[in-house]
Design a protein around this motif. Structure first.
Motif, PDB file in Angstrom:
ATOM      1  N   ALA A 129       0.822  -1.207   0.000  1.00 22.63           N
ATOM      2  CA  ALA A 129       0.000   0.000   0.000  1.00 22.63           C
ATOM      3  C   ALA A 129       0.858   1.261   0.000  1.00 22.63           C
ATOM      4  O   ALA A 129       0.606   2.201  -0.767  1.00 22.63           O
ATOM      5  CB  ALA A 129      -0.929  -0.006   1.218  1.00 22.63           C
ATOM      6  N   ARG A 130       1.890   1.271   0.825  1.00 20.69           N
ATOM      7  CA  ARG A 130       2.746   2.458   0.889  1.00 20.69           C
ATOM      8  C   ARG A 130       3.516   2.670  -0.407  1.00 20.69           C
ATOM      9  O   ARG A 130       3.687   3.813  -0.854  1.00 20.69           O
ATOM     10  CB  ARG A 130       3.688   2.358   2.080  1.00 20.69           C
ATOM     11  CG  ARG A 130       3.001   2.647   3.414  1.00 20.69           C
ATOM     12  CD  ARG A 130       3.973   2.657   4.563  1.00 20.69           C
ATOM     13  NE  ARG A 130       4.426   1.313   4.874  1.00 20.69           N
ATOM     14  CZ  ARG A 130       5.544   1.044   5.534  1.00 20.69           C
ATOM     15  NH1 ARG A 130       6.346   2.026   5.907  1.00 20.69           N
ATOM     16  NH2 ARG A 130       5.872  -0.196   5.813  1.00 20.69           N
ATOM     17  N   TYR A 131       3.955   1.579  -1.031  1.00 21.43           N
ATOM     18  CA  TYR A 131       4.652   1.718  -2.309  1.00 21.43           C
ATOM     19  C   TYR A 131       3.719   2.310  -3.374  1.00 21.43           C
ATOM     20  O   TYR A 131       4.076   3.264  -4.070  1.00 21.43           O
ATOM     21  CB  TYR A 131       5.172   0.362  -2.782  1.00 21.43           C
ATOM     22  CG  TYR A 131       5.571   0.381  -4.234  1.00 21.43           C
ATOM     23  CD1 TYR A 131       6.698   1.083  -4.661  1.00 21.43           C
ATOM     24  CD2 TYR A 131       4.793  -0.274  -5.195  1.00 21.43           C
ATOM     25  CE1 TYR A 131       7.040   1.130  -6.004  1.00 21.43           C
ATOM     26  CE2 TYR A 131       5.125  -0.231  -6.530  1.00 21.43           C
ATOM     27  CZ  TYR A 131       6.254   0.472  -6.931  1.00 21.43           C
ATOM     28  OH  TYR A 131       6.580   0.534  -8.255  1.00 21.43           O
ATOM     29  N   LEU A 132       2.521   1.741  -3.506  1.00 21.32           N
ATOM     30  CA  LEU A 132       1.588   2.210  -4.521  1.00 21.32           C
ATOM     31  C   LEU A 132       1.167   3.655  -4.274  1.00 21.32           C
ATOM     32  O   LEU A 132       1.042   4.461  -5.217  1.00 21.32           O
ATOM     33  CB  LEU A 132       0.349   1.304  -4.558  1.00 21.32           C
ATOM     34  CG  LEU A 132       0.596  -0.131  -5.060  1.00 21.32           C
ATOM     35  CD1 LEU A 132      -0.673  -0.962  -4.892  1.00 21.32           C
ATOM     36  CD2 LEU A 132       1.041  -0.117  -6.510  1.00 21.32           C
ATOM     37  N   LEU A 133       0.951   4.001  -3.011  1.00 18.52           N
ATOM     38  CA  LEU A 133       0.530   5.363  -2.687  1.00 18.52           C
ATOM     39  C   LEU A 133       1.656   6.366  -2.904  1.00 18.52           C
ATOM     40  O   LEU A 133       1.428   7.468  -3.427  1.00 18.52           O
ATOM     41  CB  LEU A 133       0.031   5.420  -1.244  1.00 18.52           C
ATOM     42  CG  LEU A 133      -1.288   4.684  -0.988  1.00 18.52           C
ATOM     43  CD1 LEU A 133      -1.538   4.520   0.503  1.00 18.52           C
ATOM     44  CD2 LEU A 133      -2.452   5.425  -1.643  1.00 18.52           C
ATOM     45  N   LEU A 134       2.875   6.009  -2.530  1.00 13.91           N
ATOM     46  CA  LEU A 134       4.020   6.893  -2.770  1.00 13.91           C
ATOM     47  C   LEU A 134       4.230   7.113  -4.260  1.00 13.91           C
ATOM     48  O   LEU A 134       4.580   8.214  -4.699  1.00 13.91           O
ATOM     49  CB  LEU A 134       5.284   6.309  -2.140  1.00 13.91           C
ATOM     50  CG  LEU A 134       5.404   6.408  -0.620  1.00 13.91           C
ATOM     51  CD1 LEU A 134       6.570   5.548  -0.123  1.00 13.91           C
ATOM     52  CD2 LEU A 134       5.599   7.854  -0.184  1.00 13.91           C
ATOM     53  N   ALA A 135       4.014   6.081  -5.045  1.00 13.23           N
ATOM     54  CA  ALA A 135       4.180   6.192  -6.491  1.00 13.23           C
ATOM     55  C   ALA A 135       3.030   6.955  -7.149  1.00 13.23           C
ATOM     56  O   ALA A 135       3.177   7.438  -8.274  1.00 13.23           O
ATOM     57  CB  ALA A 135       4.289   4.800  -7.115  1.00 13.23           C
ATOM     58  N   ALA A 207      -8.582  17.216   5.918  1.00 12.95           N
ATOM     59  CA  ALA A 207      -8.843  15.779   5.728  1.00 12.95           C
ATOM     60  C   ALA A 207      -7.788  14.916   6.402  1.00 12.95           C
ATOM     61  O   ALA A 207      -8.134  13.984   7.154  1.00 12.95           O
ATOM     62  CB  ALA A 207      -8.955  15.457   4.238  1.00 12.95           C
ATOM     63  N   PRO A 208      -6.484  15.144   6.183  1.00 13.81           N
ATOM     64  CA  PRO A 208      -5.485  14.329   6.886  1.00 13.81           C
ATOM     65  C   PRO A 208      -5.598  14.413   8.399  1.00 13.81           C
ATOM     66  O   PRO A 208      -5.409  13.410   9.100  1.00 13.81           O
ATOM     67  CB  PRO A 208      -4.153  14.908   6.399  1.00 13.81           C
ATOM     68  CG  PRO A 208      -4.460  15.497   5.071  1.00 13.81           C
ATOM     69  CD  PRO A 208      -5.846  16.041   5.197  1.00 13.81           C
ATOM     70  N   ALA A 209      -5.888  15.609   8.920  1.00 13.04           N
ATOM     71  CA  ALA A 209      -6.010  15.765  10.368  1.00 13.04           C
ATOM     72  C   ALA A 209      -7.176  14.949  10.912  1.00 13.04           C
ATOM     73  O   ALA A 209      -7.048  14.238  11.917  1.00 13.04           O
ATOM     74  CB  ALA A 209      -6.184  17.241  10.726  1.00 13.04           C
ATOM     75  N   LEU A 210      -8.323  15.029  10.239  1.00 15.91           N
ATOM     76  CA  LEU A 210      -9.495  14.281  10.692  1.00 15.91           C
ATOM     77  C   LEU A 210      -9.299  12.778  10.554  1.00 15.91           C
ATOM     78  O   LEU A 210      -9.685  12.003  11.451  1.00 15.91           O
ATOM     79  CB  LEU A 210     -10.731  14.718   9.893  1.00 15.91           C
ATOM     80  CG  LEU A 210     -11.220  16.145  10.146  1.00 15.91           C
ATOM     81  CD1 LEU A 210     -12.407  16.464   9.247  1.00 15.91           C
ATOM     82  CD2 LEU A 210     -11.601  16.343  11.608  1.00 15.91           C
ATOM     83  N   CYS A 249      -5.280  10.235   1.631  1.00 13.70           N
ATOM     84  CA  CYS A 249      -5.852  11.583   1.482  1.00 13.70           C
ATOM     85  C   CYS A 249      -5.169  12.318   0.334  1.00 13.70           C
ATOM     86  O   CYS A 249      -5.828  13.013  -0.451  1.00 13.70           O
ATOM     87  CB  CYS A 249      -5.674  12.378   2.779  1.00 13.70           C
ATOM     88  SG  CYS A 249      -6.674  11.816   4.161  1.00 13.70           S
ATOM     89  N   GLY A 250      -3.854  12.170   0.232  1.00 13.91           N
ATOM     90  CA  GLY A 250      -3.123  12.844  -0.829  1.00 13.91           C
ATOM     91  C   GLY A 250      -3.479  12.335  -2.201  1.00 13.91           C
ATOM     92  O   GLY A 250      -3.540  13.095  -3.166  1.00 13.91           O
ATOM     93  N   VAL A 251      -3.733  11.023  -2.314  1.00 17.86           N
ATOM     94  CA  VAL A 251      -4.055  10.433  -3.617  1.00 17.86           C
ATOM     95  C   VAL A 251      -5.503  10.717  -4.010  1.00 17.86           C
ATOM     96  O   VAL A 251      -5.805  10.997  -5.176  1.00 17.86           O
ATOM     97  CB  VAL A 251      -3.800   8.913  -3.591  1.00 17.86           C
ATOM     98  CG1 VAL A 251      -4.335   8.243  -4.848  1.00 17.86           C
ATOM     99  CG2 VAL A 251      -2.311   8.645  -3.443  1.00 17.86           C
ATOM    100  N   TRP A 252      -6.411  10.676  -3.037  1.00 17.30           N
ATOM    101  CA  TRP A 252      -7.837  10.771  -3.349  1.00 17.30           C
ATOM    102  C   TRP A 252      -8.391  12.180  -3.367  1.00 17.30           C
ATOM    103  O   TRP A 252      -9.380  12.450  -4.038  1.00 17.30           O
ATOM    104  CB  TRP A 252      -8.635   9.941  -2.335  1.00 17.30           C
ATOM    105  CG  TRP A 252      -8.385   8.479  -2.477  1.00 17.30           C
ATOM    106  CD1 TRP A 252      -7.920   7.831  -3.585  1.00 17.30           C
ATOM    107  CD2 TRP A 252      -8.600   7.472  -1.471  1.00 17.30           C
ATOM    108  NE1 TRP A 252      -7.801   6.483  -3.333  1.00 17.30           N
ATOM    109  CE2 TRP A 252      -8.216   6.227  -2.060  1.00 17.30           C
ATOM    110  CE3 TRP A 252      -9.061   7.498  -0.172  1.00 17.30           C
ATOM    111  CZ2 TRP A 252      -8.301   5.038  -1.359  1.00 17.30           C
ATOM    112  CZ3 TRP A 252      -9.140   6.308   0.527  1.00 17.30           C
ATOM    113  CH2 TRP A 252      -8.772   5.086  -0.069  1.00 17.30           C
ATOM    114  N   THR A 253      -7.798  13.100  -2.633  1.00 18.61           N
ATOM    115  CA  THR A 253      -8.420  14.431  -2.507  1.00 18.61           C
ATOM    116  C   THR A 253      -7.712  15.511  -3.303  1.00 18.61           C
ATOM    117  O   THR A 253      -8.216  16.611  -3.428  1.00 18.61           O
ATOM    118  CB  THR A 253      -8.468  14.867  -1.030  1.00 18.61           C
ATOM    119  OG1 THR A 253      -7.116  15.005  -0.525  1.00 18.61           O
ATOM    120  CG2 THR A 253      -9.213  13.857  -0.190  1.00 18.61           C
TER     121      THR A 253
END
Length: 254
Positions: A129-135, A207-210, A249-253
């Motif tokens: 998950a972290r690899y895919l999200l970082l990429a 969003a990240p905070a919540l 949050c970074g990928v989706w928002t």
């Protein structure tokens, strides 16, 4: 003289925070019984340094390789600089809560150094998950979300250690900080963390905070309900879940 003593004490607490959470070489200091509990307020600072290192590494790598390969190298850096501390906690927690039914069974599995099927699965899924999200993070927002995620995932230890008692009375990392983090440390660490995230993300910080607060509250509720508190492994598990949640949050928002 008092001012110098206070400065030295703060410096020692920062060193302890880095010694505990990373493999970054630090000067030797005299360790006291409450050193770690006092150092928790600087955990988010460690996250800021670790996250900034990941951002710098990614910028340098993009001159020489693809985003996917750069993301893999950044992930390896994140694993190595912490000595797999949080990954180990996630794996042990998954084994304990996945394989144990009672509090005693869960705590016995958590103490077992061997990794089981639940732990192995959780570890693989976390790394993937972290690899895919970082990429997948947009390049223009990569720095902001990576730094924010590592500040917030280290912050997660503060409310858990302030509100929850140690699940076992034996010596361990959970015992050394659970219910020992002071209100002042919680306030200082929270103010620092959310100020950094607000500066990095501006209005997108909501969003990240919540999501972080929700992740910490939900995992804390599970720990309290299942084992009556937290262990050192629980801190690592929530750390990993929070990091992934902020990346999402970074990928989706964005």
């Amino acid at each position: 003289m008092n001012a110098m003593r206070q400065i030295r004490r703060v410096g020692n607490e920062i060193v302890v925070a880095f010694q505990f959470l990373t493999r970054i070489p630090m000067p030797s200091i005299a360790f006291e019984a409450d050193s770690l509990s006092r150092a928790t307020k600087f955990f988010p600072l460690v996250g800021l340094v670790v996250g900034s290192g990941a951002v710098l590494l990614q910028k340098l790598l993009l001159f020489h390789m693809s985003r996917q390969l750069a993301a893999l190298v950044v992930l390896v850096y994140l694993v190595l600089i912490t000595g797999c501390l949080h990954e180990d906690g996630l794996a042990d927690t998954a084994d304990g809560f996945g394989g144990g039914r009672t509090k005693d069974q869960i705590l016995a599995i958590l103490k077992d150094s061997r990794i089981g099927s639940y732990g192995a699965t959780a570890l693989v899924l976390s790394l993937l998950a972290r690899y895919l999200l970082l990429a997948s993070l947009p390049l223009e927002h990569f720095a902001a979300y990576v730094i924010s995620s590592h500040v917030l995932c280290r912050w997660s230890a503060l409310p858990l250690s302030y509100f929850l008692a140690p699940a076992r009375e034996q010596d361990g990392q959970g015992v050394r900080i659970a219910k020992l983090t002071s209100l002042a440390s919680l306030i200082f660490g929270s103010a620092f963390s959310f100020a950094v995230v607000a500066f990095a993300l501006r209005w997108s910080a909501v969003a990240p905070a919540l999501v972080t607060i929700f992740t910490v509250a939900l995992s804390g509720w599970v720990y309290a309900r299942k084992i009556g508190g937290v262990t050192g492994d629980c801190f690592g598990a929530t750390n990993q879940l929070t990091e992934i949640a902020v990346y999402c949050c970074g990928v989706w928002t964005v």
